[in-house]
Design a protein around this motif. Structure first.
Motif, mmCIF file in Angstrom:
data_model
loop_
_atom_site.group_PDB
_atom_site.id
_atom_site.type_symbol
_atom_site.label_atom_id
_atom_site.label_comp_id
_atom_site.label_asym_id
_atom_site.label_seq_id
_atom_site.Cartn_x
_atom_site.Cartn_y
_atom_site.Cartn_z
ATOM 1 N N GLU A 14 -8.605 2.898 6.570
ATOM 2 C CA GLU A 14 -7.473 3.512 5.875
ATOM 3 C C GLU A 14 -7.873 4.103 4.519
ATOM 4 O OE1 GLU A 14 -3.373 1.466 7.390
ATOM 5 O OE2 GLU A 14 -4.410 0.527 5.715
ATOM 6 N N GLY B 59 -7.836 -3.700 2.103
ATOM 7 C CA GLY B 59 -6.945 -3.039 3.055
ATOM 8 C C GLY B 59 -7.529 -2.995 4.453
ATOM 9 N N ALA C 44 -7.381 3.119 1.447
ATOM 10 C CA ALA C 44 -6.344 3.116 0.420
ATOM 11 C C ALA C 44 -6.989 3.065 -0.957
ATOM 12 C CB ALA C 44 -5.423 1.911 0.612
ATOM 13 N N GLU D 91 -0.240 9.189 -2.878
ATOM 14 C CA GLU D 91 -0.372 7.784 -2.489
ATOM 15 C C GLU D 91 0.332 6.875 -3.496
ATOM 16 O OE1 GLU D 91 -3.745 4.353 -1.704
ATOM 17 O OE2 GLU D 91 -4.368 6.458 -1.725
ATOM 18 N N GLN E 81 3.990 7.079 -3.011
ATOM 19 C CA GLN E 81 4.409 6.353 -1.809
ATOM 20 C C GLN E 81 4.408 4.849 -2.045
ATOM 21 O OE1 GLN E 81 5.497 7.906 1.197
ATOM 22 N NE2 GLN E 81 6.296 5.824 1.396
ATOM 23 N N VAL E 82 3.459 4.345 -2.819
ATOM 24 C CA VAL E 82 3.456 2.922 -3.176
ATOM 25 C C VAL E 82 4.787 2.562 -3.848
ATOM 26 C CG1 VAL E 82 2.482 1.206 -4.765
ATOM 27 C CG2 VAL E 82 0.962 2.599 -3.392
ATOM 28 N N HIS F 42 2.288 5.058 9.062
ATOM 29 C CA HIS F 42 1.429 4.114 8.331
ATOM 30 C C HIS F 42 0.154 4.774 7.828
ATOM 31 C CE1 HIS F 42 3.855 0.552 9.432
ATOM 32 N NE2 HIS F 42 4.163 1.306 10.458
ATOM 33 N N PHE G 191 0.837 -1.199 0.000
ATOM 34 C CA PHE G 191 0.000 0.000 0.000
ATOM 35 C C PHE G 191 0.877 1.256 0.000
ATOM 36 C CE2 PHE G 191 -2.359 -3.420 1.902
ATOM 37 C CZ PHE G 191 -3.614 -3.297 1.342
ATOM 38 N N GLY G 192 0.255 2.396 -0.171
ATOM 39 C CA GLY G 192 0.956 3.674 -0.177
ATOM 40 C C GLY G 192 1.002 4.335 1.184
ATOM 41 N N ALA G 193 1.139 3.547 2.229
ATOM 42 C CA ALA G 193 1.232 4.094 3.585
ATOM 43 C C ALA G 193 2.650 4.599 3.840
ATOM 44 C CB ALA G 193 0.874 3.027 4.618
ATOM 45 N N ASP G 194 2.751 5.708 4.565
ATOM 46 C CA ASP G 194 4.088 6.210 4.887
ATOM 47 C C ASP G 194 4.732 5.327 5.958
ATOM 48 O OD1 ASP G 194 4.219 7.599 7.645
ATOM 49 O OD2 ASP G 194 2.407 8.461 6.787
ATOM 50 N N ILE H 88 -2.158 6.754 5.028
ATOM 51 C CA ILE H 88 -2.365 6.820 3.586
ATOM 52 C C ILE H 88 -2.552 8.290 3.213
ATOM 53 C CG2 ILE H 88 -3.886 6.178 1.674
ATOM 54 C CD1 ILE H 88 -2.500 3.741 2.812
#
Length: 128
Positions: free
Chosen positions: A115, A111, A117, A48, A51-52, A39, A32-35, A41
């Protein structure tokens, strides 16, 4: 089979590795594109998607690979028609002339709960 892990990308909760390597093949788990730190999104689709790819590059680097080693990507998008154009822009910027096989499907619910996502990818790479 060797488990691949890096602190440069978010970890899964539970017994799911970030990736595994077997015989030169690298299989990246749902990503996923979580930092990395919180974590979270990003609220912006482009941020996003970026970040992915940052998370993917960190995992591939931990396996001794790069984006040019990617042979296939499976993509899940919450809203394919809305989000595919921006995802494709980031895809083209990151992969450049490299063209791995890919598929994309729409799924309204995936997900972690809450979140929201937009994107999830699963990646296969080969480090020969």
């Amino acid at each position: 089979m060797q488990v691949i892990h890096t602190d440069g990308a978010p970890s899964h909760t539970g017994p799911v590795p970030q990736a595994v390597e077997a015989g030169g093949w690298i299989y990246v788990s749902a990503l996923f594109g979580a930092d990395v730190l919180h974590h979270a999104i990003p609220e912006d689709a482009r941020a996003e998607a970026e970040q992915v790819f940052a998370n993917l590059q960190a995992i591939l680097a931990a396996a001794g690979a790069a984006l040019t080693d990617v042979v296939r990507v499976g993509i899940v998008m919450r809203d394919l028609q809305r989000d595919r154009p921006v995802f494709n822009q980031v895809w083209a910027e990151r992969f450049g002339d490299h063209r791995p096989a890919r598929s994309a499907i729409q799924a309204p619910d995936f997900g972690r709960k809450g979140e929201n996502a937009r994107f999830m990818i699963e990646v296969t790479a080969y480090r020969g």
